[in-house]
Motif scaffolding. Structure first.
Motif, PDB file in Angstrom:
ATOM      1  N   ILE A  24      16.089 -24.451  46.959  1.00  0.00           N
ATOM      2  CA  ILE A  24      17.130 -23.433  46.815  1.00  0.00           C
ATOM      3  C   ILE A  24      17.509 -23.186  45.360  1.00  0.00           C
ATOM      4  O   ILE A  24      18.163 -22.184  45.056  1.00  0.00           O
ATOM      5  N   SER A  25      17.099 -24.077  44.462  1.00  0.00           N
ATOM      6  CA  SER A  25      17.392 -23.906  43.035  1.00  0.00           C
ATOM      7  C   SER A  25      16.147 -24.261  42.230  1.00  0.00           C
ATOM      8  O   SER A  25      16.023 -25.377  41.723  1.00  0.00           O
ATOM      9  N   ASN A  69      16.111 -26.257  39.024  1.00  0.00           N
ATOM     10  CA  ASN A  69      16.684 -27.607  39.159  1.00  0.00           C
ATOM     11  C   ASN A  69      17.973 -27.793  38.355  1.00  0.00           C
ATOM     12  O   ASN A  69      18.182 -28.778  37.664  1.00  0.00           O
ATOM     13  N   ARG A  70      18.860 -26.818  38.522  1.00  0.00           N
ATOM     14  CA  ARG A  70      20.187 -26.898  37.917  1.00  0.00           C
ATOM     15  C   ARG A  70      21.230 -26.576  38.990  1.00  0.00           C
ATOM     16  O   ARG A  70      20.996 -25.740  39.867  1.00  0.00           O
ATOM     17  N   ILE A  71      22.371 -27.254  38.890  1.00  0.00           N
ATOM     18  CA  ILE A  71      23.481 -26.912  39.792  1.00  0.00           C
ATOM     19  C   ILE A  71      24.314 -25.841  39.109  1.00  0.00           C
ATOM     20  O   ILE A  71      24.286 -25.719  37.884  1.00  0.00           O
ATOM     21  N   PRO A  72      25.038 -25.036  39.901  1.00  0.00           N
ATOM     22  CA  PRO A  72      25.193 -25.077  41.359  1.00  0.00           C
ATOM     23  C   PRO A  72      24.201 -24.151  42.049  1.00  0.00           C
ATOM     24  O   PRO A  72      23.517 -23.348  41.411  1.00  0.00           O
ATOM     25  N   GLU A  92      22.057 -20.210  40.131  1.00  0.00           N
ATOM     26  CA  GLU A  92      22.665 -19.725  38.891  1.00  0.00           C
ATOM     27  C   GLU A  92      24.103 -19.275  39.166  1.00  0.00           C
ATOM     28  O   GLU A  92      24.357 -18.403  40.000  1.00  0.00           O
ATOM     29  N   SER A  93      25.031 -19.869  38.414  1.00  0.00           N
ATOM     30  CA  SER A  93      26.453 -19.682  38.714  1.00  0.00           C
ATOM     31  C   SER A  93      26.892 -18.224  38.591  1.00  0.00           C
ATOM     32  O   SER A  93      27.701 -17.746  39.388  1.00  0.00           O
TER      33      SER A  93
END
Length: 208
Positions: free
Chosen positions: A47-48, A51-54, A71-72
């Motif tokens: 889903i990302s 590989n970064r939140i959120p 991506e925020s």
């Protein structure tokens, strides 16, 4: 069915928790412990891909079909469009929201983030160079924000997703080595934002 928020206790993660609370959307939290490298797990990478939140998963996305968003800034735009809140429908009124959202994504995040990094560098020569460079730019950006907020109550005039994005990083002003007393208009805005019950709830959500 509720939205899944995949996040950790960082400025970018907090942007989304406070937005979800302000938009009154039901959600559950899946903590991604970036200290343990969980952002590299295959389940999260699906889903990302950066590989970064959120990231979020909305089981009731467009046309009733599930959707994931990473991506925020993209998440904030998606949630605003989904709910019809904090992003005006009028194109002219959208422009300042998008301008200040992009300002945060391109500068007021990456630059303070470098301050965070260099504060932890052990080599004193490298640290002095990094802090001199990025602390100056971070303070410049606070100055940009202060001048804007001398003219308006919120960054785009009315409360918007741009404020949520910027607040996520202003929340860490002490780690930026910035005293908000030096930026009185930012201080006024910051105090008003942090007094909002939904924002308080958003910051209280356990993300670590």
């Amino acid at each position: 069915m509720t939205i899944e928020l995949w996040a950790f206790d960082t400025p970018n993660g907090r942007k989304i928790s406070i937005a979800l609370e302000e938009m009154e959307l039901p959600y559950t939290v899946k903590v991604v412990d970036i200290r343990a490298g969980e952002q590299h797990a295959p389940e999260f990478l699906r889903i990302s891909p950066n590989n970064r939140i959120p990231a979020i998963v909305d089981p009731n996305g467009p046309n009733g079909q599930p959707i994931s968003v990473f991506e925020s800034g993209a998440i904030l735009l998606y949630l605003a469009q989904k709910t019809g809140r904090f992003l005006p429908s009028d194109l002219r009124m959208q422009v300042p929201v998008l301008e200040w959202l992009m300002w945060q994504m391109g500068g007021f995040g990456p630059m303070p983030g470098q301050v965070h990094h260099f504060l932890g560098v052990s080599d004193q020569t490298d640290q002095r160079y990094g802090l001199a460079r990025y602390s100056a730019e971070t303070r410049r950006l606070y100055g940009v924000a202060d001048r804007r907020l001398a003219e308006v109550e919120y960054f785009a005039g009315e409360l918007s997703i741009a404020d949520f994005a910027i607040l996520g990083w202003a929340w860490r002003h002490e780690r930026h080595k910035v005293d908000l007393a030096d930026f009185p208009n930012v201080r006024r805005w910051y105090d008003a934002m942090m007094a909002r019950p939904a924002i308080q709830r958003g910051f209280a959500v356990p993300l670590s």
